[in-house]
Design a protein around this motif. Structure first.
Motif, mmCIF file in Angstrom:
data_model
loop_
_atom_site.group_PDB
_atom_site.id
_atom_site.type_symbol
_atom_site.label_atom_id
_atom_site.label_comp_id
_atom_site.label_asym_id
_atom_site.label_seq_id
_atom_site.Cartn_x
_atom_site.Cartn_y
_atom_site.Cartn_z
ATOM 1 N N LYS A 168 80.763 3.331 32.834
ATOM 2 C CA LYS A 168 80.525 3.013 34.236
ATOM 3 C C LYS A 168 81.858 2.712 34.893
ATOM 4 N N LEU A 169 81.977 3.010 36.170
ATOM 5 C CA LEU A 169 83.211 2.776 36.906
ATOM 6 C C LEU A 169 82.977 1.790 38.042
ATOM 7 N N LEU A 170 84.002 0.972 38.339
ATOM 8 C CA LEU A 170 83.997 0.170 39.553
ATOM 9 C C LEU A 170 84.734 0.968 40.631
ATOM 10 N N PRO A 171 84.481 0.625 41.903
ATOM 11 C CA PRO A 171 85.072 1.402 42.995
ATOM 12 C C PRO A 171 86.594 1.553 42.868
ATOM 13 N N ARG B 185 88.404 0.630 37.746
ATOM 14 C CA ARG B 185 88.204 -0.040 36.458
ATOM 15 C C ARG B 185 87.035 0.609 35.736
ATOM 16 N N ARG B 186 87.188 0.785 34.439
ATOM 17 C CA ARG B 186 86.171 1.509 33.687
ATOM 18 C C ARG B 186 85.659 0.672 32.527
ATOM 19 N N GLN B 187 84.372 0.683 32.321
ATOM 20 C CA GLN B 187 83.801 0.029 31.149
ATOM 21 C C GLN B 187 83.004 1.053 30.373
ATOM 22 N N ILE C 282 67.773 7.262 27.347
ATOM 23 C CA ILE C 282 66.665 6.314 27.441
ATOM 24 C C ILE C 282 66.890 5.380 28.610
ATOM 25 N N ALA C 283 68.120 4.948 28.765
ATOM 26 C CA ALA C 283 68.432 3.947 29.782
ATOM 27 C C ALA C 283 68.613 4.601 31.139
ATOM 28 N N MET C 284 67.554 5.037 31.735
ATOM 29 C CA MET C 284 67.697 5.627 33.052
ATOM 30 C C MET C 284 66.385 5.489 33.800
ATOM 31 N N ASN C 285 66.508 5.466 35.107
ATOM 32 C CA ASN C 285 65.307 5.548 35.913
ATOM 33 C C ASN C 285 65.335 6.912 36.580
ATOM 34 N N ALA D 169 72.254 6.024 34.841
ATOM 35 C CA ALA D 169 72.830 4.697 35.047
ATOM 36 C C ALA D 169 74.303 4.667 34.651
ATOM 37 N N TYR D 170 74.771 5.745 34.028
ATOM 38 C CA TYR D 170 76.171 5.791 33.615
ATOM 39 C C TYR D 170 76.590 7.248 33.467
ATOM 40 N N THR E 280 80.253 1.765 27.920
ATOM 41 C CA THR E 280 79.098 0.966 27.504
ATOM 42 C C THR E 280 78.608 1.350 26.113
#
Lengths: 245, 245
Positions: B80-83, B86-88, B101-104, B108-109, B90
């Motif tokens: 995931k990125l911040l504006p 910065r990157r995380q 699985i982790a999505m609607n 989400a990433y 996951t």
DNA sequence: CGGGATCTTGAGGATGCTCAACGCTAGTGG
DNA sequence: CCACTAGCGTTGAGCATCCTCAAGATCCCG
């Protein structure tokens, strides 16, 4: 056990209108919401309600995961401990939230009541049997697990890459959003947990949380009201603060 | 799209022994493993295989979540990125892991190939239809989601409360354990990702990762071998280091 | 052999932690 | 009724861990 005295619904009660579910305020947002009037009794028959006092334990990490819970009132914190006592709160639960998706044979974390708490307790074994009977229940659980995973990703981003101030603001906005989902207003939000809990949730210390709150107050981003209420005067501004843009 | 050229299984291929699944090395550990010989063709009919080059994008955060994936070869990073950039990261995925699985409605990433990657792609819509047909598939997905949640909690504990050294050691042990699940030895493990990726996964900088590795090397806790392999001479000692005890 | 990317090492600095004192509030018991 | 205490929150001073910025080393691929 810390579960108080689980009150098994007497058969007479279960059979007619006094069932705890009929009056349940959170039924629609909880996972029970997918069941209709005819199906509810099946769920009711495997459920016990109980009340927990503040700081009362609900589950202990590492114990056999025999029960799942549905929170009907109050707030709960989930946490993990390191051997030397360092604590990380992995999440807060509020009314309508489900406790126990993230587990295998053993509980993956401990849970403790933040204030006064009411909850429904399900035998895991019996609930799993019910899942076969009602596939839509299983679908609902999968959807909830998916949502929880998305939330977890957000928390991972927060912990790994955000500053103390961004963490705090993100936390407040998160509480606000969850309140809105429950029909509350976005702005005065309730902080039922103490500074130490907030710190352990955000990967900070109580001192840093306190200082950061003071700063946010000074800058007019938040206002502390009576009874642990917090006013968020400008949600848009906070949204920007939360992402460092 | 970055998905290379998805090769639809021709009907002729699907019908007989050349199906990609028959030869699939990870089938047992992937979610497909719950389907038997008669059921596989239904899955096969909604699946496409593709290969991705290193650094090739697989999904983009925020895009409509129309596809799910099963990784059959190589490694993938989720981030995931911040504006402000910065990157995380996951999570990392390896052979047999499931992506999506982790999505609607939206991803989400983002996901990107670390090395050369092969994967199966499923239309989300069609897979959901299949879930109704095979409840055991849905059960399997729920179990996987549950596991992922437990993993996410561990990562949250790591990011919120562990030191740089503890983070690194936890990471190495995690890779080792996942290798063991795939039938590899616990000790020389492969680090297919660069220092920057490790840093963004552990909430550190590349410099700190580099320094910490140097320290672990100096203290005899790890040994760097050829080709990004890392030897872990004493797993028990590392286990203690990972939890600060 | 050259050059870009990646990794390592170093020096200095900032964010958040530790340790400590103080204030506030609520509950308690004399 | 009020002193007393315990728990929690706030504030301050100094410090450690990790980050930033910068330079050099190493590796890999053409």
């Amino acid at each position: 056990m810390g579960l108080g005295e689980p009150k098994k619904c007497p058969a007479s009660e279960t059979a007619d209108h006094v069932s705890p579910c009929a009056a349940c305020a959170v039924r629609d947002m909880a996972f029970c919401g997918v069941l209709n009037e005819e199906e509810m009794p099946r769920l009711l028959s495997i459920l016990q309600t109980s009340n927990i006092d503040p700081h009362g334990p609900i589950i202990d990490e590492g114990e056999p995961a025999d029960y799942l819970f549905n929170l009907t009132q109050g707030a709960v914190k989930l946490y993990k401990l390191l051997p030397d006592g360092r604590r990380q709160i992995t999440g807060f639960l509020f009314e309508g939230d489900f406790l126990g998706i993230a587990m295998n044979e053993k509980y993956a974390y401990s849970a403790e009541a933040v204030g006064q708490v009411s909850l429904c307790r399900f035998s895991r074994r019996k609930l799993e049997a019910l899942l076969d009977e009602f596939p839509k229940l299983e679908k609902r659980l999968l959807g909830m697990a998916s949502n929880e995973l998305v939330q977890a990703q957000d928390q991972i981003l927060l912990l790994g890459r955000k500053t103390a101030r961004e963490k705090l603001v993100s936390f407040l906005l998160n509480l606000s959003a969850r309140g809105v989902k429950r029909g509350a207003a976005p702005s005065p939000i309730l902080l039922p947990m103490g500074r130490a809990d907030i710190a352990d949730y955000l990967g900070l210390t109580t001192e840093t949380v306190s200082r950061t709150i003071t700063n946010l107050k000074r800058d007019g981003h938040i206002r502390l009201l009576q009874g642990g209420m917090v006013e968020l005067p400008d949600l848009e501004a906070l949204q920007e603060l939360a992402e460092g843009s």
